[in-house]
Motif scaffolding. Structure first.
Motif, PDB file in Angstrom:
ATOM      1  N   ASN A 147     -14.563   6.791   6.066  1.00 51.79           N
ATOM      2  CA  ASN A 147     -14.415   8.097   5.408  1.00 51.79           C
ATOM      3  C   ASN A 147     -14.667   9.278   6.348  1.00 51.79           C
ATOM      4  OD1 ASN A 147     -14.044   6.714   2.887  1.00 51.79           O
ATOM      5  ND2 ASN A 147     -16.260   6.455   2.806  1.00 51.79           N
ATOM      6  N   LYS A 148     -14.412   9.065   7.650  1.00 50.42           N
ATOM      7  CA  LYS A 148     -14.601  10.135   8.616  1.00 50.42           C
ATOM      8  C   LYS A 148     -13.431  10.169   9.586  1.00 50.42           C
ATOM      9  CE  LYS A 148     -19.687   9.878   8.741  1.00 50.42           C
ATOM     10  NZ  LYS A 148     -20.855   9.639   9.641  1.00 50.42           N
ATOM     11  N   GLN A 149     -13.178  11.334  10.132  1.00 48.66           N
ATOM     12  CA  GLN A 149     -12.213  11.454  11.205  1.00 48.66           C
ATOM     13  C   GLN A 149     -12.910  11.079  12.523  1.00 48.66           C
ATOM     14  OE1 GLN A 149      -8.924  12.345  10.932  1.00 48.66           O
ATOM     15  NE2 GLN A 149      -9.194  12.326   8.706  1.00 48.66           N
ATOM     16  N   ILE A 150     -12.150  10.554  13.459  1.00 49.19           N
ATOM     17  CA  ILE A 150     -12.759  10.273  14.755  1.00 49.19           C
ATOM     18  C   ILE A 150     -13.072  11.596  15.453  1.00 49.19           C
ATOM     19  CG2 ILE A 150     -11.624   8.044  15.006  1.00 49.19           C
ATOM     20  CD1 ILE A 150      -9.654   9.327  16.933  1.00 49.19           C
ATOM     21  N   SER A 151     -14.034  11.560  16.327  1.00 49.49           N
ATOM     22  CA  SER A 151     -14.482  12.778  16.990  1.00 49.49           C
ATOM     23  C   SER A 151     -13.384  13.374  17.867  1.00 49.49           C
ATOM     24  CB  SER A 151     -15.711  12.484  17.848  1.00 49.49           C
ATOM     25  OG  SER A 151     -15.358  11.643  18.929  1.00 49.49           O
ATOM     26  N   VAL A 152     -13.536  14.637  18.192  1.00 46.34           N
ATOM     27  CA  VAL A 152     -12.569  15.315  19.052  1.00 46.34           C
ATOM     28  C   VAL A 152     -12.486  14.624  20.403  1.00 46.34           C
ATOM     29  CG1 VAL A 152     -12.032  17.470  20.253  1.00 46.34           C
ATOM     30  CG2 VAL A 152     -12.890  17.532  17.903  1.00 46.34           C
ATOM     31  N   GLY A 153     -13.639  14.229  20.921  1.00 45.45           N
ATOM     32  CA  GLY A 153     -13.668  13.543  22.205  1.00 45.45           C
ATOM     33  C   GLY A 153     -12.856  12.254  22.190  1.00 45.45           C
ATOM     34  N   LYS A 154     -13.015  11.466  21.124  1.00 47.80           N
ATOM     35  CA  LYS A 154     -12.263  10.211  21.004  1.00 47.80           C
ATOM     36  C   LYS A 154     -10.773  10.476  20.834  1.00 47.80           C
ATOM     37  CE  LYS A 154     -15.727   6.913  19.376  1.00 47.80           C
ATOM     38  NZ  LYS A 154     -16.099   5.959  18.308  1.00 47.80           N
ATOM     39  N   LYS A 155     -10.444  11.553  20.101  1.00 47.25           N
ATOM     40  CA  LYS A 155      -9.034  11.899  19.945  1.00 47.25           C
ATOM     41  C   LYS A 155      -8.397  12.202  21.294  1.00 47.25           C
ATOM     42  CE  LYS A 155      -9.074  13.747  15.219  1.00 47.25           C
ATOM     43  NZ  LYS A 155      -8.890  14.966  14.372  1.00 47.25           N
ATOM     44  N   LEU A 156      -9.155  12.870  22.153  1.00 44.49           N
ATOM     45  CA  LEU A 156      -8.622  13.253  23.457  1.00 44.49           C
ATOM     46  C   LEU A 156      -8.420  12.046  24.375  1.00 44.49           C
ATOM     47  CD1 LEU A 156     -10.669  16.510  24.147  1.00 44.49           C
ATOM     48  CD2 LEU A 156      -8.239  16.346  23.564  1.00 44.49           C
ATOM     49  N   ILE A 157      -9.371  11.102  24.326  1.00 46.25           N
ATOM     50  CA  ILE A 157      -9.262   9.962  25.240  1.00 46.25           C
ATOM     51  C   ILE A 157      -8.520   8.771  24.620  1.00 46.25           C
ATOM     52  CG2 ILE A 157     -11.382  10.618  26.433  1.00 46.25           C
ATOM     53  CD1 ILE A 157     -12.779   8.285  24.993  1.00 46.25           C
ATOM     54  N   ARG A 158      -8.210   8.846  23.334  1.00 47.58           N
ATOM     55  CA  ARG A 158      -7.543   7.724  22.653  1.00 47.58           C
ATOM     56  C   ARG A 158      -6.253   7.289  23.357  1.00 47.58           C
ATOM     57  NH1 ARG A 158      -5.812   7.681  16.215  1.00 47.58           N
ATOM     58  NH2 ARG A 158      -5.337   5.444  16.058  1.00 47.58           N
ATOM     59  N   PRO A 159      -5.361   8.225  23.746  1.00 49.40           N
ATOM     60  CA  PRO A 159      -4.140   7.797  24.448  1.00 49.40           C
ATOM     61  C   PRO A 159      -4.422   7.106  25.772  1.00 49.40           C
ATOM     62  CG  PRO A 159      -3.917  10.047  23.634  1.00 49.40           C
ATOM     63  CD  PRO A 159      -5.361   9.681  23.496  1.00 49.40           C
ATOM     64  N   LEU A 160      -5.463   7.556  26.467  1.00 50.26           N
ATOM     65  CA  LEU A 160      -5.802   6.944  27.749  1.00 50.26           C
ATOM     66  C   LEU A 160      -6.367   5.543  27.560  1.00 50.26           C
ATOM     67  CD1 LEU A 160      -7.463  10.019  29.523  1.00 50.26           C
ATOM     68  CD2 LEU A 160      -5.147   9.131  29.852  1.00 50.26           C
TER      69      LEU A 160
END
Length: 208
Positions: A147-160
């Motif tokens: 029930n949470k969105q992933i953090s901004v940091g994880k969103k940024l590194i997710r593609p990598l």
């Protein structure tokens, strides 16, 4: 992620995969998984994405009728080498397109697989399809917080991170919502790194 990329990535991973994912915290998490597998002695079990066979090392495989599949030939060859004297059937196969009849297995185990396949929805759908009514699906994987969105940091590194062959933002609840008509959650518990890695046990209550 796509199948061909994953084949290349796991060819690279295969020589030292066990040193990371079959030791330390991962080993302890796998041991927690085995406790549920032990309830299915004498039953037909499918390991989806068996990798190097790390989970198989935790059980007395002679007590089960085991089929193990993986899309990476290099990872699968490692598992075959470990269990070349066993009755385990090893097959090179795509988790998103399982080559089995519906209702074939009493237990389906998906260990660190939904987060690495290109389409987790297709893989889960196939796992549900080949599980017998009254059978179980046992998952061990990393998922986004409930029930949470992933953090901004994880969103940024997710593609990598995906270039390494895994997804750190998979939302289990969204994926599972499509199957609530036929599958029920029996257990959902954190097993490693806080609640990042979870063990989830599903019961198939209706035929596909």
């Amino acid at each position: 992620m796509n199948n061909q990329w994953n084949k290349m990535i796991y060819k690279i991973w295969s020589p030292f995969y066990d040193k990371i994912f079959n030791s330390g915290a991962f080993l302890k998490a796998r041991e927690k998984l085995v406790k549920d597998i032990e309830l299915f002695k004498g039953k037909r079990i499918l390991f989806v994405g068996v990798g190097t066979g790390a989970d198989l090392e935790r059980i007395q495989h002679r007590d089960y009728e085991i089929t193990a599949i993986d899309f990476s030939k290099d990872m699968l060859d490692k598992a075959k080498q470990k269990f070349n004297q066993s009755s385990i059937e090893f097959l090179e196969m795509d988790a998103q397109k399982l080559e089995f009849e519906e209702e074939s297995f009493d237990l389906v185990v998906g260990s660190l697989i939904l987060s690495v396949v290109p389409d987790a929805d297709k893989a889960l759908k196939e796992m549900v399809r080949v599980t017998k009514q009254g059978g179980e699906i046992l998952l061990f994987d990393k998922f986004a917080p409930k029930n949470k969105q992933i953090s901004v940091g994880k969103k940024l590194i997710r593609p990598l991170i995906s270039l390494l062959g895994t997804d750190i933002g998979l939302n289990f609840e969204q994926t599972f919502a499509r199957y609530i008509h036929s599958v029920a959650v029996q257990a959902d518990e954190p097993v490693m790194f806080g609640d990042m890695y979870r063990k989830i046990k599903l019961l198939k209550v209706r035929k596909w």
